[in-house]
Design an enzyme around this catalytic site. Structure first.
Site, PDB file in Angstrom:
ATOM      1  N   ASN A  44       0.257   5.667   0.204  1.00 26.23           N
ATOM      2  CA  ASN A  44      -0.596   6.857   0.153  1.00 26.23           C
ATOM      3  C   ASN A  44       0.252   8.122   0.238  1.00 26.23           C
ATOM      4  O   ASN A  44       1.138   8.289  -0.609  1.00 26.23           O
ATOM      5  CB  ASN A  44      -1.769   6.813   1.132  1.00 26.23           C
ATOM      6  CG  ASN A  44      -1.443   6.707   2.588  1.00 26.23           C
ATOM      7  OD1 ASN A  44      -0.850   5.729   3.034  1.00 26.23           O
ATOM      8  ND2 ASN A  44      -1.842   7.695   3.374  1.00 26.23           N
ATOM      9  N   ASP A  45       0.075   9.010   1.189  1.00 26.39           N
ATOM     10  CA  ASP A  45       0.601  10.370   1.132  1.00 26.39           C
ATOM     11  C   ASP A  45       2.100  10.455   0.806  1.00 26.39           C
ATOM     12  O   ASP A  45       2.907   9.712   1.375  1.00 26.39           O
ATOM     13  CB  ASP A  45       0.410  11.060   2.484  1.00 26.39           C
ATOM     14  CG  ASP A  45      -1.032  11.120   2.925  1.00 26.39           C
ATOM     15  OD1 ASP A  45      -1.907  10.621   2.203  1.00 26.39           O
ATOM     16  OD2 ASP A  45      -1.284  11.658   4.016  1.00 26.39           O
ATOM     17  N   TRP A  61       0.830  -1.200   0.000  1.00 26.91           N
ATOM     18  CA  TRP A  61       0.000   0.000   0.000  1.00 26.91           C
ATOM     19  C   TRP A  61       0.871   1.259   0.000  1.00 26.91           C
ATOM     20  O   TRP A  61       1.854   1.357   0.717  1.00 26.91           O
ATOM     21  CB  TRP A  61      -0.875  -0.008   1.251  1.00 26.91           C
ATOM     22  CG  TRP A  61      -1.533   1.289   1.592  1.00 26.91           C
ATOM     23  CD1 TRP A  61      -1.000   2.331   2.299  1.00 26.91           C
ATOM     24  CD2 TRP A  61      -2.861   1.692   1.245  1.00 26.91           C
ATOM     25  NE1 TRP A  61      -1.905   3.357   2.411  1.00 26.91           N
ATOM     26  CE2 TRP A  61      -3.058   2.987   1.776  1.00 26.91           C
ATOM     27  CE3 TRP A  61      -3.906   1.086   0.545  1.00 26.91           C
ATOM     28  CZ2 TRP A  61      -4.248   3.688   1.624  1.00 26.91           C
ATOM     29  CZ3 TRP A  61      -5.099   1.790   0.401  1.00 26.91           C
ATOM     30  CH2 TRP A  61      -5.271   3.063   0.935  1.00 26.91           C
ATOM     31  N   GLN A  64       3.802   7.251   2.640  1.00 27.62           N
ATOM     32  CA  GLN A  64       3.078   6.373   3.543  1.00 27.62           C
ATOM     33  C   GLN A  64       2.992   4.987   2.916  1.00 27.62           C
ATOM     34  O   GLN A  64       2.622   4.855   1.749  1.00 27.62           O
ATOM     35  CB  GLN A  64       1.694   6.931   3.809  1.00 27.62           C
ATOM     36  CG  GLN A  64       1.689   8.282   4.493  1.00 27.62           C
ATOM     37  CD  GLN A  64       2.166   8.213   5.917  1.00 27.62           C
ATOM     38  OE1 GLN A  64       1.389   8.008   6.835  1.00 27.62           O
ATOM     39  NE2 GLN A  64       3.462   8.375   6.118  1.00 27.62           N
ATOM     40  N   PHE A  86       3.260   8.470  10.785  1.00 26.72           N
ATOM     41  CA  PHE A  86       2.373   9.192   9.885  1.00 26.72           C
ATOM     42  C   PHE A  86       3.129  10.304   9.145  1.00 26.72           C
ATOM     43  O   PHE A  86       4.330  10.460   9.274  1.00 26.72           O
ATOM     44  CB  PHE A  86       1.187   9.759  10.660  1.00 26.72           C
ATOM     45  CG  PHE A  86       0.084   8.751  10.914  1.00 26.72           C
ATOM     46  CD1 PHE A  86       0.332   7.392  10.946  1.00 26.72           C
ATOM     47  CD2 PHE A  86      -1.218   9.176  11.139  1.00 26.72           C
ATOM     48  CE1 PHE A  86      -0.678   6.470  11.175  1.00 26.72           C
ATOM     49  CE2 PHE A  86      -2.242   8.268  11.384  1.00 26.72           C
ATOM     50  CZ  PHE A  86      -1.980   6.919  11.399  1.00 26.72           C
TER      51      PHE A  86
END
Length: 497
Positions: free
Chosen positions: A37-38, A35, A54, A97
Site C-alpha cells: 500500500n502507501d 500486499w 507499506q 507504518f
C-alpha cells in the site's frame, strides 16, 4: 537485523523467484510478493530514486506492516532490494507504518516512520503510534537506539495517541530538519503538526500548521508539505469524507491545499482546497525533489474503501501510480506523467480532424493495453456544443471501461461498471472540469490493470485499476452530436532505453 526482517527477506526472495513469470504491470511498481500500500521514503539517494512501501509479504491481504524497498534510475523501471524494515521492537512490534526519508549532511540515509503497538486495554482495538528513526546506506538500515524519537507525551493539546502518524521530513536552507505529522483529536478532527530537529535524532514540537475542524473527513493522514512555483502546497489524505457536489467524493480521498504560512497569525492561510485525483484509485501520495528540480508525486493506486475487501488469485496485490511531475498553473496543481515515459514510446499512429456525427467508430491501429494516448475533442460547429463524447477502452465483446464527457455540465466521468468484478463497490467517479472553452484535451496511460487520464494538460486527473483481461484491447469513440477528434497513440515498450 531482527528475526522478523530476516524471515521477510528469506520469504520474499524465494517467492519472487517462484513467481518470476507472473504477468505484471510494465510501468507501475508492485511488491515482489504479497500486499503493497502507501509509498514511503520516496527520495533521491546516491544516484538512484528510492521508494519504500507499506508491505506484508506473507499474504495478499493487509498484515503487520513492513517496509519494502525498490530503486530506479528512471522512475519507471524498479529493481527490488531486500525489505528495509520489519516490526519487532517494543515500539513497533505490530507494524512499521508510513514515513519518509532524507539524506543527512554526513551522507547517511535517514528513514522516519510511525511505530504501531496494539493497545490491549483499548475497547476499540486500536494501536499506540509513535515516531521512530532508522539509519542506513541505501541497502541496510538500523533502527535508532533512542527510539521513539517522538513519543505520545510530545503530542500537544490533547492529541490522540491512536491517530498520530506518517511523518514527512524535509531540510530547511539552514540545515535544520522539520517534519509534518498527522494528528487526530477525538471528536475534534485532525491537525497537521510540525516538529523540528538539528540532527534528525532529537526532535521537539514546533507548531500546528493547520487543522481541519472536521471539514473534509474525520482524520487526515500521509501529509506532505512543500513549496512549488512560489506557492506553498499541503497534501493530505482525508478519511471518512462526506461528498460535496462533484469536487469532493464520499470515502477516503487525497486533497491538495494551496496557501501560505502566516508567521504573525501562526497559521496556514488557505487559498483553495481541491481533490488531488478524481478517480477511484489514488491515495497516500508522496513527493520528492528530483536532482533537476522537478517536484514528483507518486501514490498508491488503490482506494482504502475497497482494497481491504479485495480478492485475487495473483501472488501480489497493490501497485503504485505512474510518477507525476507537479506544477502550479492558473492557481491549480497540475499533474503530468514524468517525461521519462516518453523514451518508451514507439509505433505512433495518428488521426487528425476525424469528424463524428452521432456515431460509434474504431480507428485502424488505435488499440492496445500498453499505450500512451493523446486526444483532443472539439465541437464541429463552434456555435453549438456536441451533447456527449465517450471513449471505451480495455474493451472486448463482453467488457469495457469508459471515459465520458458532457459539455453542457462540464462533467467528466470514468467508469468500470461494464468491467468490474462482482464485489466492486466503487465502479465510477465523476467531476466538473474547471473550465470548458470548446476544446477538451486528455492524455491516457494504459498499463496492465490500470488507466490514468490527465485532462486539460493535467488540471484534472482520474486514476483507476482494471481487472479486464489484457486481451481486451479495443478502443471505441462514440459521439452524440457533431464533433472533431484528433488522436495519437504510441505503444509503450519497456525494453527501449
Amino acid at each position: 537485523m531482527n528475526d522478523s526482517l530476516r524471515k521477510a527477506r528469506e520469504y520474499e526472495s524465494g517467492s519472487h523467484r517462484t513467481n518470476a513469470c507472473e504477468p505484471r504491470p510494465l510501468f507501475h511498481l508492485t511488491a515482489p510478493v504479497g500486499w503493497l500500500n502507501d509509498p514511503n521514503g520516496f527520495s533521491w539517494y546516491q544516484g538512484q530514486y528510492h521508494l519504500f512501501y507499506q508491505y506484508y509479504p506473507y499474504d495478499t491481504k493487509w498484515g503487520p506492516v513492513h517496509w519494502g524497498h525498490a530503486v530506479s534510475t528512471d522512475l519507471l523501471h524498479w529493481t527490488y532490494l531486500p525489505a528495509a524494515l520489519a516490526p519487532g521492537e517494543e515500539y513497533d512490534r505490530d507494524g512499521c507504518f508510513s514515513g519518509s526519508a532524507i539524506t543527512l549532511k554526513d551522507g547517511t540515509h535517514l528513514l522516519m516512520y510511525t511505530g504501531y503497538v496494539y493497545d490491549e486495554d483499548d475497547p476499540k482495538h486500536r494501536g499506540i503510534q509513535t515516531q521512530n528513526i532508522a539509519l542506513g546506506d541505501g541497502r541496510e538500515y538500523v533502527k535508532h537506539s533512542g527510539n521513539p524519537v517522538i513519543r505520545n507525551e510530545d503530542i500537544p493539546d490533547g492529541g490522540d495517541p491512536y491517530d498520530f502518524r506518517d511523518p514527512k521530513i524535509w531540510m530547511e536552507e539552514d540545515g535544520t530538519l522539520r517534519a509534518v505529522i498527522a494528528s487526530g483529536r477525538e471528536d475534534l478532527g485532525a491537525r497537521i503538526l510540525v516538529f523540528q530537529s538539528r540532527d534528525g535524532l532529537k526532535w521537539s514540537y514546533s507548531h500546528v500548521l493547520t487543522e481541519n475542524h472536521l471539514r473534509f473527513g474525520r482524520m487526515w493522514e500521509c501529509p506532505d508539505y512543500f513549496e512549488l512555483d512560489g506557492q506553498e502546497v499541503l497534501l493530505v489524505n482525508a478519511m471518512d469524507m462526506n461528498g460535496e457536489g462533484t469536487e469532493f467524493h464520499s470515502g477516503n480521498n487525497g486533497l491538495y491545499i494551496l496557501g501560505h504560512w502566516d508567521p504573525e497569525k501562526r497559521s496556514f492561510q488557505e487559498q483553495c482546497v481541491h481533490t488531488l485525483d478524481h478517480g477511484m484509485d489514488f491515495y497516500a501520495g508522496q513527493t520528492l525533489t528530483a536532482p533537476d528540480g522537478r517536484r514528483i508525486l507518486i501514490g498508491w493506486m488503490q482506494n482504502p474503501c475497497t482494497a481491504y475487501d479485495h480478492e485475487t488469485d495473483r501472488s501480489y496485490f497493490g501497485q503504485m501510480s505512474i510518477p507525476r511531475e507537479l506544477r502550479i498553473c492558473n492557481g491549480r496543481l497540475v499533474q503530468r506523467p514524468v517525461r521519462e515515459i516518453e523514451r518508451y514510446r514507439t509505433d505512433p499512429v495518428e488521426y487528425r480532424n476525424v469528424q463524428l456525427q452521432t456515431e460509434s467508430i474504431q480507428l485502424d491501429g488505435i488499440s492496445g493495453r500498453f499505450l500512451d494516448m493523446e486526444l483532443t475533442v472539439r465541437s464541429a460547429d463552434p456555435n453549438l456544443d456536441f451533447e456527449r463524447f465517450e471513449m471505451r477502452f480495455a474493451q472486448n465483446s463482453d467488457q469495457y471501461a469508459q471515459f465520458i464527457f458532457i459539455p453542457k455540465t462540464k462533467t467528466a466521468c470514468i467508469s468500470r461498471i461494464h468491467a468490474s468484478t462482482a464485489n466492486d463497490s466503487l465502479p465510477q467517479r465523476q467531476t466538473e472540469l474547471f473550465e470548458w472553452n470548446g476544446n477538451l484535451s486528455l492524455r491516457m496511460i494504459l498499463d496492465t490493470g490500470s488507466a490514468e487520464i490527465f485532462i486539460n494538460d493535467g488540471e484534472t486527473v482520474f486514476s483507476m485499476t482494471l481487472e479486464t483481461a489484457s486481451e481486451a484491447n479495443e478502443i471505441t469513440f462514440i459521439s452524440e452530436g457533431n464533433l472533431v477528434l484528433n488522436v495519437k497513440t504510441c505503444k509503450l515498450d519497456p525494453t527501449l532505453r
